[in-house]
Design a protein around this motif. Structure first.
Motif, short mmCIF file in Angstrom:
data_model
loop_
_atom_site.label_atom_id
_atom_site.label_comp_id
_atom_site.label_asym_id
_atom_site.label_seq_id
_atom_site.Cartn_x
_atom_site.Cartn_y
_atom_site.Cartn_z
N ILE A 210 40.12 32.81 35.99
CA ILE A 210 40.46 33.88 36.69
C ILE A 210 41.93 33.97 36.37
N LEU A 211 42.45 35.27 36.18
CA LEU A 211 43.79 35.46 36.02
C LEU A 211 44.15 36.34 37.08
N MET A 212 45.45 36.09 37.47
CA MET A 212 46.10 36.73 38.79
C MET A 212 46.23 38.22 38.72
N THR A 215 41.21 42.50 37.78
CA THR A 215 40.51 43.39 38.78
C THR A 215 39.55 42.78 39.77
N PRO A 216 39.72 43.11 40.88
CA PRO A 216 38.60 42.82 41.73
C PRO A 216 36.95 43.05 41.21
N GLN A 280 35.18 37.23 47.03
CA GLN A 280 35.70 38.04 47.79
C GLN A 280 37.25 37.54 48.46
N SER A 281 36.95 36.04 48.66
CA SER A 281 38.32 35.50 49.23
C SER A 281 39.52 35.44 48.39
N PHE A 286 44.39 37.89 46.40
CA PHE A 286 45.41 38.58 45.20
C PHE A 286 45.73 39.90 45.40
N ARG A 287 44.98 40.62 46.35
CA ARG A 287 45.40 41.97 46.26
C ARG A 287 46.89 42.62 46.78
#
Ligand code: TYM
Length: 334
Positions: A210-212, A215-216, A280-281, A286-287
């Protein structure tokens, strides 16, 4: 009353692409927190990135992006020194002296060297071999007390300590002995596709990390595809259920819930619900960082100014150590 001297922290990250969830959990997340208590120096390790062939324009872009991501993740330039390794030439000056005080055999034992040379057999360069000496220079040049890293850097830290001790014994007390600071939770986040392997941005399968900046939607999809097992029970067992245990670690870090609570939460539920909650966490964490990242990266002048100030502040400390070391080993100073 005299103020207690704060312990000093130094850590670094390579700008070889966007940071992964592993980088965030193992290192970056702790860096922001440590600013509360310690005097911190954080570095974008661009010289280290050269040990693997880089596309020059991409390396330049990734270096600025890495700095912007660190700022977005909470590194506050008013409290910490944020800089790019190649902007402080003293690191390479000390590196040479440390190379001359490190044995070939010690470097041959480094597992990262063995792994990377197996992965890039066409480019087993001398820099890849002496990499741990440069890393020791990064740490020892600031007399860092603590070095927050993921578990994969532990061996390099041990070598740094050996180099420091040997130098201190041979010449006279010069370097502080650095201690690794490795948080138990998330010291090693595993690949989502091969959970017995470390999550790494250099993996050829993009579903494994997973990259920072994902997208969601990408984050959700990658977690849904994550390799688990056929038992269908959410319980921690790193030996027999490495995939599920890895997802539990990630969920635990982001929700603060202990493993027993996670097991209870998903008792009787399938992996589908569990994976969705984990994803989701990560999305929720990250959002805000991603929003800050976009804002900061758009202001190139700001990022560059932070890095210029950071390099000047870092060099003030580093140059003093290098001058001292050069004098101690007998290099003529006029
Ligand atoms: P680098 O760029 O490979 O990784 C940066 C930090 O992220 C941690 N990390 C992980 N932690 C948990 N799970 C994972 N899957 C994972 N992947 C990476 C790493 O342990 C690291 O803390 N040699 C260093 C950079 C460096 C450095 C230094 C660090 C250069 N000089 C001086 C500390 C002090 C490296 O390549 O990190």
């Amino acid at each position: 009353m005299e103020e207690m001297k704060k312990k000093r922290i130094l850590s670094g990250i390579q700008p070889t692409g966007t940071f992964t969830l592993g980088n965030y959990i193992g290192a970056v997340r702790n860096w922001a927190v440590m600013q509360e208590q310690f005097e911190c120096l954080y570095m974008v390790a661009d010289l280290h990135a050269l040990t693997v062939r880089q596309e020059p324009a991409a390396l330049r872009a990734h270096t600025r992006e890495a700095a912007a991501m660190l700022l977005a993740a909470g590194i506050d330039p008013a409290r910490s020194i944020l800089f790019v390794q190649s902007h402080v030439p003293s690191h390479t000056m000390l590196n040479w002296v440390l190379c001359c005080n490190t044995q070939f055999g010690e470097l041959s034992r480094m597992t990262q060297y063995k792994d990377k040379s197996a992965k890039h057999p066409d480019n087993v360069n001398a820099g890849l071999f002496t990499y741990p000496c440069l890393m020791a220079a990064d740490i020892l040049i600031y007399n860092a007390d603590l070095v927050p890293v993921g578990g994969d850097q532990k061996q390099h830290l041990e070598l740094s300590r050996n180099i420091a001790q040997r130098f201190n014994n041979t010449y006279s007390p010069t370097f502080t002995m650095p201690e690794p600071y490795i948080t138990k939770a998330g010291a090693k986040i595993m690949s989502l596709q091969e959970p017995t392997k470390k999550m790494s941005k250099s993996d050829t399968n993009a579903n494994s990390f997973i990259l920072m900046t994902d997208t969601p939607d990408q984050i959700m999809k990658k977690f849904k595809r994550a390799v688990t097992d056929s038992e269908g029970v959410v319980r921690a067992d790193s030996e027999n259920k490495p995939g599920v245990t890895n997802l539990m670690s990630i969920y635990s870090v982001f929700t603060g819930k202990e493993f027993s609570r996670i097991e209870a939460e998903f008792a009787g539920k399938g992996y589908g619900d569990f994976k969705e909650a984990v994803a989701q966490s990560v999305i929720d964490t990250f959002r805000p960082i991603q929003e800050e990242y976009a804002r900061i990266l758009a202001d190139k002048a700001y990022v560059d100014q932070v890095l210029k100030d950071g390099a000047a502040a870092a060099a003030r400390i580093a140059d003093r150590t290098t001058a001292k070391v050069y004098r101690k080993v007998g290099l003529l100073q006029l």
